[in-house]
Design a protein around this motif. Sequence first.
Motif, short mmCIF file in Angstrom:
data_model
loop_
_atom_site.label_atom_id
_atom_site.label_comp_id
_atom_site.label_asym_id
_atom_site.label_seq_id
_atom_site.Cartn_x
_atom_site.Cartn_y
_atom_site.Cartn_z
N PRO A 1 21.68 -49.23 -18.83
CA PRO A 1 21.03 -50.21 -19.61
C PRO A 1 21.03 -50.17 -21.40
CG PRO A 1 20.01 -48.01 -19.96
CD PRO A 1 21.35 -48.03 -19.19
N ASN A 2 22.29 -49.26 -22.65
CA ASN A 2 22.70 -49.67 -23.23
C ASN A 2 23.90 -48.58 -23.45
OD1 ASN A 2 21.21 -46.87 -23.64
ND2 ASN A 2 19.15 -47.78 -23.60
N ALA A 3 23.85 -48.23 -25.12
CA ALA A 3 24.99 -47.82 -25.59
C ALA A 3 24.54 -45.76 -25.28
CB ALA A 3 25.61 -47.78 -26.97
N LYS A 4 23.74 -45.79 -25.12
CA LYS A 4 23.03 -44.53 -25.11
C LYS A 4 23.24 -43.76 -23.83
CE LYS A 4 19.36 -40.99 -26.03
NZ LYS A 4 17.97 -40.75 -26.51
N GLY A 5 22.55 -44.71 -22.95
CA GLY A 5 22.29 -44.54 -21.38
C GLY A 5 24.24 -44.35 -21.52
N SER B 1 21.56 -59.42 -25.23
CA SER B 1 22.04 -57.97 -24.17
C SER B 1 23.14 -58.01 -23.86
CB SER B 1 21.16 -58.38 -22.69
OG SER B 1 19.69 -58.35 -22.33
N LEU B 2 23.96 -59.11 -24.19
CA LEU B 2 25.01 -59.05 -23.32
C LEU B 2 25.65 -58.39 -25.31
CD1 LEU B 2 25.17 -63.06 -22.64
CD2 LEU B 2 26.61 -61.04 -21.89
N GLU B 3 25.09 -58.58 -26.43
CA GLU B 3 25.66 -58.43 -27.63
C GLU B 3 25.75 -56.90 -27.39
OE1 GLU B 3 22.94 -58.93 -30.69
OE2 GLU B 3 23.70 -60.69 -31.12
N GLY B 4 25.37 -55.94 -27.06
CA GLY B 4 24.43 -54.47 -26.31
C GLY B 4 25.93 -54.67 -25.49
N PHE B 5 25.93 -54.90 -24.53
CA PHE B 5 27.35 -54.69 -23.42
C PHE B 5 28.80 -54.92 -24.57
CE2 PHE B 5 24.56 -57.65 -20.21
CZ PHE B 5 23.19 -57.11 -20.26
N ARG B 6 28.52 -55.06 -25.04
CA ARG B 6 30.05 -55.39 -25.86
C ARG B 6 30.11 -53.74 -25.94
NH1 ARG B 6 28.02 -60.19 -27.72
NH2 ARG B 6 29.66 -61.84 -26.72
N GLU B 7 29.35 -53.02 -27.00
CA GLU B 7 29.24 -51.56 -27.15
C GLU B 7 29.70 -50.43 -25.85
OE1 GLU B 7 29.42 -47.97 -29.49
OE2 GLU B 7 29.87 -50.14 -29.85
N ILE B 8 29.16 -51.31 -24.82
CA ILE B 8 29.47 -50.74 -23.87
C ILE B 8 29.76 -50.42 -23.14
CG2 ILE B 8 28.35 -50.25 -20.66
CD1 ILE B 8 25.50 -51.16 -22.00
N VAL B 9 31.13 -51.25 -23.18
CA VAL B 9 32.38 -51.53 -22.47
C VAL B 9 33.01 -51.49 -23.45
CG1 VAL B 9 34.68 -53.39 -22.41
CG2 VAL B 9 31.91 -54.38 -21.66
N ARG B 10 33.13 -50.93 -24.63
CA ARG B 10 33.49 -50.83 -25.70
C ARG B 10 33.96 -48.38 -25.16
NH1 ARG B 10 33.48 -46.46 -29.25
NH2 ARG B 10 31.67 -46.74 -29.73
N ILE B 11 32.76 -48.24 -24.53
CA ILE B 11 32.61 -46.48 -24.44
C ILE B 11 33.24 -46.62 -22.71
CG2 ILE B 11 30.62 -44.77 -24.35
CD1 ILE B 11 29.32 -46.89 -26.00
N ALA B 12 33.54 -47.27 -22.41
CA ALA B 12 33.13 -47.37 -20.64
C ALA B 12 35.19 -47.41 -20.69
CB ALA B 12 33.37 -48.27 -19.76
#
Length: 320
Positions: A87-91, A125-136
């Motif tokens: 759901p988020n960068a921590k996850g 939500s979309l803003e948070g996904f950008r950080e998830i994509v970066r981590i992935a």
Amino acid sequence: MSALIKGFPEAVTITEVGPRDGLQSIAQWVPTEAKIEMVNGLLAAGLRQFEVTSFVAPRAVPQMRDAAEVLAGIDRSFGAELTALVPNAKGAERAVEAGVDAMVVFMSASESHNQANVNCSRERSLEGFREIVRIAEAAGIEVKGAIATAFGCPFEGNVPDSAVADLAKAYADMGIRRITLGDTTGMATPPLVQSRCRTLAAEVPGSDVTLHFHNTRGVGLACVYAGLLEGTTRYESSVGGLGGCPFAPGATGNICTEDLIYLLDECGVQSGVDGEKVAEVARRMEDLLGYPLPGQVMHAGPRLALKPRDAVRSSSGSAA
């Protein structure tokens, strides 16, 4: 072997979501060992794509609090893709540490359901996904994008094709190519499936679409049939028909994996999965949970599962 229905693809890929979407709303604790046994049994049946768990806050979805332990216990020798919802960068960071093969980010096509489901706006939500994509990306892990309420919202009603296409485009702009259309409360119908598939094919041509149906109103497999006619080759399902979104009123189980395999087998569409072995896992889960699951083939057996004549009582009446 070619499909027996004109226009159907020759083969499809099934993603098993029972370990995550199937179990997340069950109140009673399902032991970690049982979750691992379920996944390993389904691997032995031939499934190779899984949504295994989610790295959400344990207070929000207590059933998923053992996400890392479940991933650690699964037999990796089958070479399956093990995906987790984040759901988020921590996850996302926890998912990387646990060794997932792919991540799923998710948001709703309707604003009101997104607020109910993840407590924020679609834009946020979309803003948070950008950080998830970066981590992935830094970890070499693919990200998939799911769109909930893609066929209708329990709060707002109809969801237009354009709303789904806009979110698919937003995913594509982040580099997310694999997109799942989720039928969160079973509002999909064959005409809606046709419309969504054709819209995405026209407006987001680079996307690889997966369809995820619930059987809330009894037309889950009819929607699969419509998707097959559109050439869609990816479907999500849940062993025994387990599941339902805990944040959507009226949500019931996902379409059943063994029932889906039965449909595909009877239509000559290859899945590479042994439906009877999946049904065996479903029956074990039914025993574990202590109540009947909605899957039908697991109870009735396949069409040609013949029985001896004396298996039923004969009529005692005489001919007139």
